[in-house]
Design an enzyme around this catalytic site. Sequence first.
Site, PDB file in Angstrom:
ATOM      1  N   ASN A   1       0.452   5.572   7.137  1.00 17.79           N
ATOM      2  CA  ASN A   1       0.537   4.320   7.886  1.00 17.79           C
ATOM      3  C   ASN A   1       1.690   4.460   8.872  1.00 17.79           C
ATOM      4  O   ASN A   1       2.854   4.387   8.480  1.00 17.79           O
ATOM      5  CB  ASN A   1       0.781   3.160   6.907  1.00 17.79           C
TER       6      ASN A   1
ATOM      7  N   GLU B   1       3.903  -6.226   5.146  1.00 16.27           N
ATOM      8  CA  GLU B   1       4.531  -6.622   6.419  1.00 16.27           C
ATOM      9  C   GLU B   1       3.669  -7.652   7.139  1.00 16.27           C
ATOM     10  O   GLU B   1       4.187  -8.539   7.819  1.00 16.27           O
ATOM     11  CB  GLU B   1       4.773  -5.367   7.277  1.00 16.27           C
TER      12      GLU B   1
ATOM     13  N   SER C   1       8.364   4.389  -0.105  1.00 22.03           N
ATOM     14  CA  SER C   1       9.327   5.496  -0.108  1.00 22.03           C
ATOM     15  C   SER C   1       8.790   6.754  -0.796  1.00 22.03           C
ATOM     16  O   SER C   1       9.543   7.470  -1.477  1.00 22.03           O
ATOM     17  CB  SER C   1      10.655   5.060  -0.723  1.00 22.03           C
TER      18      SER C   1
ATOM     19  N   GLU D   1       1.776  -1.276  -3.416  1.00 20.66           N
ATOM     20  CA  GLU D   1       3.025  -1.043  -2.692  1.00 20.66           C
ATOM     21  C   GLU D   1       4.054  -2.089  -3.119  1.00 20.66           C
ATOM     22  O   GLU D   1       4.061  -3.201  -2.583  1.00 20.66           O
ATOM     23  CB  GLU D   1       2.784  -1.156  -1.178  1.00 20.66           C
TER      24      GLU D   1
ATOM     25  N   GLY E   1      10.255   1.331   2.638  1.00 26.11           N
ATOM     26  CA  GLY E   1      11.279   1.593   3.643  1.00 26.11           C
ATOM     27  C   GLY E   1      12.703   1.490   3.113  1.00 26.11           C
ATOM     28  O   GLY E   1      13.655   1.473   3.891  1.00 26.11           O
TER      29      GLY E   1
ATOM     30  N   LYS F   1       2.597   2.505  11.157  1.00 28.53           N
ATOM     31  CA  LYS F   1       3.208   1.217  11.532  1.00 28.53           C
ATOM     32  C   LYS F   1       3.384   1.160  13.056  1.00 28.53           C
ATOM     33  O   LYS F   1       2.576   1.741  13.768  1.00 28.53           O
ATOM     34  CB  LYS F   1       4.509   0.989  10.754  1.00 28.53           C
TER      35      LYS F   1
ATOM     36  N   HIS G   1      -1.313  -5.602   4.161  1.00 30.13           N
ATOM     37  CA  HIS G   1      -0.008  -4.946   4.014  1.00 30.13           C
ATOM     38  C   HIS G   1       1.086  -6.013   3.878  1.00 30.13           C
ATOM     39  O   HIS G   1       1.010  -7.063   4.497  1.00 30.13           O
ATOM     40  CB  HIS G   1       0.268  -4.039   5.219  1.00 30.13           C
TER      41      HIS G   1
HETATM   42  P1  13P Z   1       7.539   3.798   3.441  1.00 27.89           P
HETATM   43  O1  13P Z   1       6.844   5.055   2.969  1.00 27.89           O
HETATM   44  O2  13P Z   1       8.225   3.972   4.767  1.00 27.89           O
HETATM   45  O3  13P Z   1       8.389   3.201   2.386  1.00 27.89           O
HETATM   46  O4  13P Z   1       6.352   2.728   3.744  1.00 27.89           O
HETATM   47  C1  13P Z   1       5.362   2.532   2.805  1.00 27.89           C
HETATM   48  C2  13P Z   1       4.318   1.683   3.407  1.00 27.89           C
HETATM   49  O5  13P Z   1       4.548   0.512   3.685  1.00 27.89           O
HETATM   50  C3  13P Z   1       3.008   2.286   3.686  1.00 27.89           C
HETATM   51  O6  13P Z   1       2.070   1.329   4.024  1.00 27.89           O
END
Ligand code: 13P
Length: 250
Positions: free
Chosen positions: A9, A97, A213, A167, A173, A11, A95
């Site tokens: 992903n 976010e 992560s 997740e 992150g 982003k 997601h």
């Molecule tokens: P990170 O791997 O940067 O923690 O992000 C995970 C994520 O949100 C994948 O959709």
Amino acid sequence: MRKQIVAGNWKMNTTFSDGAELIKQIILKTDSVKNTQLIIAPPFILTSEAGKLTSNTKIEVSGQNCSNQAKGAFTGEVSAEMLKSAGANHVILGHSERRAYYLETNGLINEKIKISLENNLTPIVCCGEVLDERENNEHFEVVSKQIKGMFYGINAEDFKNIIIAYEPVWAIGTGKTATPIQAQEMHKFIRETIMNSYGSEIAENLSILYGGSCKPSNAKELFANPDVDGGLIGGASLSADDFIAIANSF
Ligand code: 13P
């Protein structure tokens, strides 16, 4: 047999040219990847280019979101049909976010899942608790509620074309990964929840990915768990070497 999957992903990262370059670098390294399905989810501006660059490769393309509407006066939105026409065959939905910054609800995500399936896109549906919920020991209840809401009205046949990603929001992150035990117990719980509604064949064939992560240094111990079928990778998917190293961690 359920699939092992590593999905990136991206982003809101990369320009058009940086992104195209990253796709080319990933393609060059895919020979070492044997039994793992690779998926990349670049920003929308790259969907079509990613579709072209990855045709005849092992890599499949995903959107990071889509509209709950089919078409029309919805400024700024991208439909499931558009994604499909540009070369995507997956879409990440729900997601954290999107939930946190764009106030997406389980009901809205449910509409997006339905419209994605109608357009032959495989949704990668995300769930996971925030830190407070984990600390209050509410994580199973939260994930169970998300699953019930997001999959309302989805039948067993539809479930053959669905991927779930767990997740934990506190791990996204932050550099703080769920322990293999925490990941396994939640993945097992998700599989049992799906089994209770859809039966054991659907549940056994469902790929459940871990996200938060995940990096080359911890992917092996996470993927070694019986209910962890791969990863949804954020930051580390922006490096071709790291993304491929994770894909080779089974
Ligand atoms: P990170 O791997 O940067 O923690 O992000 C995970 C994520 O949100 C994948 O959709």
